[in-house]
Design a protein around this motif. Structure first.
Motif, PDB file in Angstrom:
ATOM      1  N   GLY A   1       0.829  -1.124   0.106  1.00 41.65           N
ATOM      2  CA  GLY A   1       0.172  -0.043  -0.119  1.00 41.65           C
ATOM      3  C   GLY A   1       0.835   1.177   0.004  1.00 41.65           C
ATOM      4  O   GLY A   1       0.548   2.027  -0.749  1.00 41.65           O
ATOM      5  N   CYS A   2       1.959   1.262   0.794  1.00 40.08           N
ATOM      6  CA  CYS A   2       2.542   2.601   0.986  1.00 40.08           C
ATOM      7  C   CYS A   2       3.616   2.747  -0.349  1.00 40.08           C
ATOM      8  O   CYS A   2       3.668   3.704  -0.924  1.00 40.08           O
ATOM      9  N   LEU A   3       4.011   1.366  -0.841  1.00 38.61           N
ATOM     10  CA  LEU A   3       4.846   1.703  -2.365  1.00 38.61           C
ATOM     11  C   LEU A   3       4.035   2.166  -3.410  1.00 38.61           C
ATOM     12  O   LEU A   3       4.474   2.714  -4.053  1.00 38.61           O
ATOM     13  N   ALA A   4       2.679   1.603  -3.261  1.00 42.10           N
ATOM     14  CA  ALA A   4       1.776   1.875  -4.501  1.00 42.10           C
ATOM     15  C   ALA A   4       1.528   3.487  -4.470  1.00 42.10           C
ATOM     16  O   ALA A   4       1.457   4.010  -5.534  1.00 42.10           O
ATOM     17  N   ALA A   5       1.296   4.005  -3.375  1.00 40.72           N
ATOM     18  CA  ALA A   5       0.991   5.428  -3.216  1.00 40.72           C
ATOM     19  C   ALA A   5       2.310   6.158  -3.659  1.00 40.72           C
ATOM     20  O   ALA A   5       2.278   7.371  -4.148  1.00 40.72           O
ATOM     21  N   LEU A   6       3.462   5.924  -3.191  1.00 38.23           N
ATOM     22  CA  LEU A   6       4.736   6.234  -3.394  1.00 38.23           C
ATOM     23  C   LEU A   6       5.036   6.593  -4.684  1.00 38.23           C
ATOM     24  O   LEU A   6       5.558   7.440  -5.351  1.00 38.23           O
ATOM     25  N   ILE A   7       5.023   5.382  -5.631  1.00 39.06           N
ATOM     26  CA  ILE A   7       5.197   4.981  -6.798  1.00 39.06           C
ATOM     27  C   ILE A   7       4.355   6.005  -7.757  1.00 39.06           C
ATOM     28  O   ILE A   7       4.509   6.946  -8.602  1.00 39.06           O
ATOM     29  N   VAL A   8       2.995   6.036  -7.358  1.00 34.81           N
ATOM     30  CA  VAL A   8       1.859   6.945  -7.894  1.00 34.81           C
ATOM     31  C   VAL A   8       2.489   8.320  -7.978  1.00 34.81           C
ATOM     32  O   VAL A   8       2.378   9.334  -8.900  1.00 34.81           O
ATOM     33  N   MET A   9       2.583   8.796  -6.632  1.00 35.29           N
ATOM     34  CA  MET A   9       3.047  10.178  -6.399  1.00 35.29           C
ATOM     35  C   MET A   9       4.372  10.660  -7.076  1.00 35.29           C
ATOM     36  O   MET A   9       4.395  11.613  -7.483  1.00 35.29           O
ATOM     37  N   THR A  10       5.610   9.574  -7.264  1.00 33.15           N
ATOM     38  CA  THR A  10       6.526  10.049  -7.901  1.00 33.15           C
ATOM     39  C   THR A  10       6.468  10.110  -9.180  1.00 33.15           C
ATOM     40  O   THR A  10       6.929  11.316  -9.880  1.00 33.15           O
ATOM     41  N   ILE A  11       5.683   9.502 -10.040  1.00 38.62           N
ATOM     42  CA  ILE A  11       5.319   9.662 -11.429  1.00 38.62           C
ATOM     43  C   ILE A  11       4.443  10.825 -11.767  1.00 38.62           C
ATOM     44  O   ILE A  11       4.769  11.544 -12.556  1.00 38.62           O
ATOM     45  N   PHE A  12       3.464  10.936 -10.731  1.00 39.05           N
ATOM     46  CA  PHE A  12       2.638  12.052 -11.090  1.00 39.05           C
ATOM     47  C   PHE A  12       3.710  13.483 -10.975  1.00 39.05           C
ATOM     48  O   PHE A  12       3.528  14.345 -11.785  1.00 39.05           O
ATOM     49  N   SER A  13       4.350  13.569  -9.867  1.00 39.77           N
ATOM     50  CA  SER A  13       5.348  14.724  -9.885  1.00 39.77           C
ATOM     51  C   SER A  13       6.289  14.728 -10.780  1.00 39.77           C
ATOM     52  O   SER A  13       6.532  16.017 -11.383  1.00 39.77           O
ATOM     53  N   ALA A  14       6.661  13.643 -11.418  1.00 38.56           N
ATOM     54  CA  ALA A  14       7.828  13.795 -12.727  1.00 38.56           C
ATOM     55  C   ALA A  14       7.003  14.425 -13.892  1.00 38.56           C
ATOM     56  O   ALA A  14       7.574  15.130 -14.608  1.00 38.56           O
ATOM     57  N   ILE A  15       5.714  13.945 -14.032  1.00 36.28           N
ATOM     58  CA  ILE A  15       5.117  14.360 -15.147  1.00 36.28           C
ATOM     59  C   ILE A  15       4.743  15.810 -15.159  1.00 36.28           C
ATOM     60  O   ILE A  15       4.806  16.530 -15.982  1.00 36.28           O
ATOM     61  N   VAL A  16       4.465  16.406 -13.790  1.00 34.89           N
ATOM     62  CA  VAL A  16       4.297  17.594 -13.660  1.00 34.89           C
ATOM     63  C   VAL A  16       5.444  18.505 -14.020  1.00 34.89           C
ATOM     64  O   VAL A  16       5.463  19.663 -14.521  1.00 34.89           O
ATOM     65  N   GLY A  17       6.679  18.087 -13.365  1.00 35.44           N
ATOM     66  CA  GLY A  17       8.131  18.541 -13.594  1.00 35.44           C
ATOM     67  C   GLY A  17       8.438  18.793 -15.002  1.00 35.44           C
ATOM     68  O   GLY A  17       9.007  19.677 -15.825  1.00 35.44           O
ATOM     69  N   TRP A  18       8.061  17.607 -15.698  1.00 34.34           N
ATOM     70  CA  TRP A  18       8.475  17.395 -17.190  1.00 34.34           C
ATOM     71  C   TRP A  18       7.762  18.515 -17.962  1.00 34.34           C
ATOM     72  O   TRP A  18       8.199  18.874 -18.986  1.00 34.34           O
ATOM     73  N   ALA A  19       6.307  18.667 -17.610  1.00 29.52           N
ATOM     74  CA  ALA A  19       5.530  19.381 -18.403  1.00 29.52           C
ATOM     75  C   ALA A  19       5.781  20.962 -18.071  1.00 29.52           C
ATOM     76  O   ALA A  19       5.439  21.705 -19.112  1.00 29.52           O
ATOM     77  N   ALA A  20       6.297  21.163 -17.146  1.00 31.61           N
ATOM     78  CA  ALA A  20       6.707  22.651 -16.811  1.00 31.61           C
ATOM     79  C   ALA A  20       7.222  23.508 -17.667  1.00 31.61           C
ATOM     80  O   ALA A  20       6.739  24.437 -18.133  1.00 31.61           O
ATOM     81  N   PRO A  21       8.411  22.894 -18.464  1.00 28.13           N
ATOM     82  CA  PRO A  21       9.170  23.604 -19.430  1.00 28.13           C
ATOM     83  C   PRO A  21       8.397  23.918 -20.644  1.00 28.13           C
ATOM     84  O   PRO A  21       8.577  24.821 -21.456  1.00 28.13           O
ATOM     85  N   ASN A  22       7.329  23.078 -20.814  1.00 22.24           N
ATOM     86  CA  ASN A  22       6.381  23.097 -21.978  1.00 22.24           C
ATOM     87  C   ASN A  22       5.400  24.425 -21.761  1.00 22.24           C
ATOM     88  O   ASN A  22       4.720  24.860 -22.732  1.00 22.24           O
ATOM     89  N   LEU A  23       4.997  24.549 -20.646  1.00 18.69           N
ATOM     90  CA  LEU A  23       4.078  25.479 -20.270  1.00 18.69           C
ATOM     91  C   LEU A  23       4.914  26.985 -20.093  1.00 18.69           C
ATOM     92  O   LEU A  23       4.237  27.945 -20.341  1.00 18.69           O
ATOM     93  N   ILE A  24       6.064  26.907 -19.514  1.00 20.22           N
ATOM     94  CA  ILE A  24       6.700  28.236 -19.598  1.00 20.22           C
ATOM     95  C   ILE A  24       8.226  28.025 -20.179  1.00 20.22           C
ATOM     96  O   ILE A  24       8.152  26.811 -20.352  1.00 20.22           O
ATOM     97  N   SER A  25       8.800  29.042 -20.389  1.00 24.35           N
ATOM     98  CA  SER A  25      10.122  28.880 -20.971  1.00 24.35           C
ATOM     99  C   SER A  25      11.031  28.065 -20.270  1.00 24.35           C
ATOM    100  O   SER A  25      10.964  28.076 -18.895  1.00 24.35           O
TER     101      SER A  25
END
Length: 228
Positions: A43-67
């Motif tokens: 349960g803990c690992l599933a939550a952490l994996i989901v959170m890590t992937i979600f955070s990385a996607i947000v970070g990856w998308a950031a340079p596409n939204l701003i310079s």
């Protein structure tokens, strides 16, 4: 964009120093003492994996939204900010063991509520339900969901989540995800199998100071690096 190895190593080091002694670390340790370890760990690992992937996607998308230049500057500020935050926590000795006591008190209250609910349902009915459950349903039992929800919402808006977003904006996102997952797996496994005794022996001051120094180093490196 940096290499996968650089993103992996930075994410791994940041995750370990951010998660050891964190609320979710203590929660996993205490839950594992009261419930089956495999359910708590999954349960803990599933939550952490989901959170890590979600955070990385947000970070990856950031340079596409701003310079990319502005994303780089924001990441640099975040690293310095998290570094000073961690260093401040490290020098505040009165904070030692506060998070462990806080998490334990919250879980004690939840445990009492669960016991009252179990009494009303009847022990015989609970035993029959456990026998009839398949392996898949056991992993989605209330224990699994409890471990998942406590960890997921405990990480939401946490320093490690925001740092992962910053790293993914400035480093290779695949390396950041891989390093984050490996780091989360190591910390959570240690918490689950080490138990409360291991959690209580960890020097929060040392971990906070080490994490603060690491973030400051990341900030300096990011400040000195150039962005096209």
């Amino acid at each position: 964009m940096s290499s996968v190895v650089q993103g992996f190593s930075k994410s791994l080091a940041m995750t370990i120093l951010s998660e050891i002694g964190d609320k979710t670390f203590f929660a996993a340790a205490i839950l594992a003492m009261r419930h089956p370890r495999r359910l708590v760990l999954s349960g803990c690992l599933a939550a952490l994996i989901v959170m890590t992937i979600f955070s990385a996607i947000v970070g990856w998308a950031a340079p596409n939204l701003i310079s990319r230049k502005w994303a780089h500057h924001i990441t640099t500020i975040l690293f310095f900010g998290f570094g000073l935050w961690s260093l401040r926590d490290g020098f505040q000795e009165s904070r030692d063991s506060e998070e462990l006591a806080e998490v334990e008190a919250k879980l004690d209250a939840d445990l009492k509520a669960d016991k009252k609910a179990a009494k009303t349902n009847g022990k015989a009915d609970d035993d029959k339900k456990k026998q009839q459950r398949s392996l898949l349903l056991q992993f989605f039992s209330p224990i699994f969901l409890k471990a998942f929800s406590i960890t997921f919402f405990g990480e939401w808006g946490d320093k490690s989540q925001l740092a992962t977003i910053g790293l993914a904006a400035d480093e290779n996102p695949f390396g950041v995800v891989l390093g984050g997952i490996v780091g989360q797996a190591l910390c959570t496994t240690a918490a689950v199998f080490g138990g409360k005794s291991l959690a209580s022996q960890i020097s929060e001051k040392f971990v906070a100071l080490s994490g603060g120094i690491l973030f400051v180093i990341f900030g300096i490196q990011s400040f000195l690096s150039t962005v096209d």
